[in-house]
Motif scaffolding. Structure first.
Motif, PDB file in Angstrom:
ATOM      1  N   ARG A  66       0.840  -1.189   0.000  1.00 45.24           N
ATOM      2  CA  ARG A  66       0.000   0.000   0.000  1.00 45.24           C
ATOM      3  C   ARG A  66       0.876   1.241   0.000  1.00 45.24           C
ATOM      4  NH1 ARG A  66      -5.314   0.790   0.885  1.00 45.24           N
ATOM      5  NH2 ARG A  66      -5.552  -1.446   1.098  1.00 45.24           N
ATOM      6  N   GLU A  67       0.439   2.209  -0.813  1.00 50.19           N
ATOM      7  CA  GLU A  67       1.191   3.445  -0.898  1.00 50.19           C
ATOM      8  C   GLU A  67       1.024   4.237   0.402  1.00 50.19           C
ATOM      9  OE1 GLU A  67      -0.164   6.296  -3.887  1.00 50.19           O
ATOM     10  OE2 GLU A  67       1.918   6.320  -4.535  1.00 50.19           O
ATOM     11  N   ALA A  68       2.125   4.746   0.949  1.00 53.79           N
ATOM     12  CA  ALA A  68       2.039   5.564   2.159  1.00 53.79           C
ATOM     13  C   ALA A  68       2.813   6.849   1.933  1.00 53.79           C
ATOM     14  CB  ALA A  68       2.607   4.802   3.349  1.00 53.79           C
ATOM     15  N   LEU A  69       2.064   7.928   1.629  1.00 52.99           N
ATOM     16  CA  LEU A  69       2.703   9.225   1.409  1.00 52.99           C
ATOM     17  C   LEU A  69       2.505  10.091   2.648  1.00 52.99           C
ATOM     18  CD1 LEU A  69       1.181   9.730  -2.118  1.00 52.99           C
ATOM     19  CD2 LEU A  69       3.588   9.355  -1.671  1.00 52.99           C
ATOM     20  N   ASP A  70       3.380  11.046   2.819  1.00 53.93           N
ATOM     21  CA  ASP A  70       3.187  11.990   3.921  1.00 53.93           C
ATOM     22  C   ASP A  70       2.087  12.965   3.525  1.00 53.93           C
ATOM     23  OD1 ASP A  70       3.215  13.678   5.992  1.00 53.93           O
ATOM     24  OD2 ASP A  70       5.232  14.467   5.670  1.00 53.93           O
ATOM     25  N   GLN A  71       0.901  12.811   4.137  1.00 55.38           N
ATOM     26  CA  GLN A  71      -0.252  13.612   3.721  1.00 55.38           C
ATOM     27  C   GLN A  71      -0.060  15.092   3.982  1.00 55.38           C
ATOM     28  OE1 GLN A  71      -3.587  11.764   5.718  1.00 55.38           O
ATOM     29  NE2 GLN A  71      -3.943  10.521   3.900  1.00 55.38           N
ATOM     30  N   TRP A  72       0.632  15.411   5.072  1.00 59.65           N
ATOM     31  CA  TRP A  72       0.758  16.837   5.433  1.00 59.65           C
ATOM     32  C   TRP A  72       1.549  17.615   4.401  1.00 59.65           C
ATOM     33  CZ3 TRP A  72      -2.068  19.621   8.501  1.00 59.65           C
ATOM     34  CH2 TRP A  72      -2.795  18.976   9.503  1.00 59.65           C
ATOM     35  N   LEU A  73       2.499  16.925   3.745  1.00 63.40           N
ATOM     36  CA  LEU A  73       3.284  17.576   2.695  1.00 63.40           C
ATOM     37  C   LEU A  73       2.358  18.125   1.599  1.00 63.40           C
ATOM     38  CD1 LEU A  73       6.367  17.472   2.946  1.00 63.40           C
ATOM     39  CD2 LEU A  73       6.372  15.867   1.038  1.00 63.40           C
ATOM     40  N   PHE A  74       1.376  17.293   1.203  1.00 62.48           N
ATOM     41  CA  PHE A  74       0.435  17.691   0.158  1.00 62.48           C
ATOM     42  C   PHE A  74      -0.478  18.803   0.662  1.00 62.48           C
ATOM     43  CE2 PHE A  74       1.855  13.533  -1.078  1.00 62.48           C
ATOM     44  CZ  PHE A  74       1.963  13.620  -2.455  1.00 62.48           C
TER      45      PHE A  74
END
Lengths: 161, 46, 244
Positions: free
Chosen positions: B2-10
């Motif tokens: 599963r993709e795990a991106l840093d949401q706060w960056l976006f």
């Protein structure tokens, strides 16, 4: 400007009628074009479309629908996922090897890019998660209105103590 | 997987672009207005 | 309707209104966005990226609202020959384009963590991009007409014709299968939880006030330019007369 003089009144109405006629023609043309594009402008096919007119195996298409509850299974290699996309009318099994987006969950929308395999399984090269129109905080998820009301009363009562 | 991106960056990127864009729009419009109104005053005096 | 036809009267009201609109708009919009960043819980599925809602939706609303304003002003110019309508239409174009661009950029930034892609060519995204290009065309056309001192009637016709794209954007998620979700707020009903809805409504109000303030600012700039030019031309003519 001389809009208040009697001379200005009649051409004003003429222009109004002209603009209205032009607008009606324009909206009509726009609606007609949108209607003609109805199928072509769709971003994906739903399982019912696939069932009604199965695409040729190997032809690149997009398939969209809901991920059936309890259908996601991960293969032994840990990368390949299999699941079923349904739209309440038909179901299409899908297989995909790769990283799935964070919002890819059962009961949620998905768009898969790929083609039909010979065995009727959709082979996806890319998965996109589709969000629905509901926005809800996590702690309220799954609560009915009655439960919410109860929760609210409890917190109000707690504050009064 | 599963993709795990840093949401706060976006989140910060989207909010930052909007705030900066809005401020640039407001500032440039105000500056253009001040310049034009100054030019009008000068044309009146001359 | 011709109450504001007198530029001096309009300028008096605009001068009084510009600063309050800009200040209240900045306070409300930035305040609501800060509220969204700090006080709002994460969404059940999207998590923290839901906070992009508070900038993306007002930008989309004003991108479409800007063209609606251009279309209404164009109609008033063509039918009633209202002298300020052309100026209002021209003043709304740049802010409208700016918010359309912001809507596309924030939407793209939002799409990457939620959908898994920066961009898709679905009905909603494509029609919004078309709107941005319509703005570019309108800005180029209306400013070149103004520079050459020609009538803005062609720009007004363009503004009216381009308005056909607005209902298409609005209905695109209903008519066609799209990756973008259908509308959350329809005819007084909302599928957005109140914790998200309130800051969203306040942010939208704030950015709208800001938009109004920017349009007034730009109208004042255009009017001042026109008055300065007219005065200089008159003086040049008088000078010629004296020489003769």
């Amino acid at each position: 400007m001389n809009a208040k003089t009697d001379r200005g009144l009649k051409p004003k109405h003429q222009r109004l009628v002209l603009v209205i006629v032009a607008l009606v023609a324009l909206v009509g043309a726009g609606l007609l074009a949108a209607y003609a594009l109805r199928n072509q402008a769709s971003y994906f096919y739903v399982p019912a479309d696939i069932a009604a007119s199965p695409p040729a195996p190997g032809q690149a298409i997009r398939l969209g629908g809901m991920v059936e509850n309890g259908s996601i299974t991960t293969a032994a290699d840990g990368v390949t996922v299999e699941f079923v996309v349904q739209d309440g009318v038909a179901r299409v099994p899908v297989t995909y090897a790769g990283i799935v987006p964070a919002l890819f969950v059962e009961g949620s929308g998905v768009v898969a890019e790929g083609s039909m395999g010979a065995d009727g399984t959709f082979v996806a090269d890319n998965l996109l998660a589709k969000h629905d129109e509901n926005y809800m905080p996590r702690e309220l998820e799954g609560m009915s209105t009655a439960e919410l009301r109860e929760e609210l009363q409890e917190s109000v009562a707690g504050a009064g103590e | 997987m599963r993709e795990a991106l840093d949401q706060w960056l976006f989140v910060y990127a989207a909010v930052g672009v909007t705030l900066v864009g809005t401020l640039v729009l407001v500032a440039s419009s105000l500056l253009a207005m001040r310049r034009a109104e100054k030019r009008r005053e000068e044309s009146r005096r001359k | 309707m011709h109450g504001f036809a007198n530029p001096a009267r309009f300028l008096r009201i605009a001068k009084w209104l510009t600063a309050p609109l800009l200040v209240s708009g900045l306070l409300l919009s930035f305040g609501a966005v800060a509220w969204g960043l700090t006080q709002v819980p994460p969404d059940r599925l999207m998590g923290d990226t839901v906070r992009i809602l508070f900038v993306h939706v007002p930008a989309a609303w004003l991108g479409m609202g800007g063209w609606s304003a251009i279309a209404i002003a164009s109609l008033m110019e063509l039918v009633w020959r209202h002298p300020l309508a052309a100026i209002a239409a021209r003043a709304a174009a740049v802010p409208g384009a700016a918010f359309t661009a912001l809507c596309l950029i924030t939407g793209s930034i939002w799409g990457r963590p939620t959908w898994g892609t920066w961009w898709v060519w679905d009905g909603r995204l494509t029609s919004m991009l078309v709107l941005l290009f319509l703005y570019f065309g309108y800005i180029a056309l209306s400013s070149s007409l103004a520079r050459e001192g020609q009538s803005s009637r062609i720009a007004a016709i363009f503004g009216l014709v381009g308005a056909i794209n607005i209902p298409i954007i609005n209905r695109s998620v209903v008519w066609w299968n799209s990756l973008h979700q259908p509308p959350s707020i329809t005819m007084g009903e909302s599928s957005i939880d109140p914790v998200f809805l309130w800051p969203l409504l306040i942010a939208t109000l704030g950015f709208s006030l800001l938009f109004g303030g920017v349009v007034l600012t730009r109208m004042r700039a255009i009017l001042a330019d026109m008055q300065a030019e007219a005065r200089l031309r008159r003086k040049a003519l008088q000078a010629e007369d004296i020489v003769r």
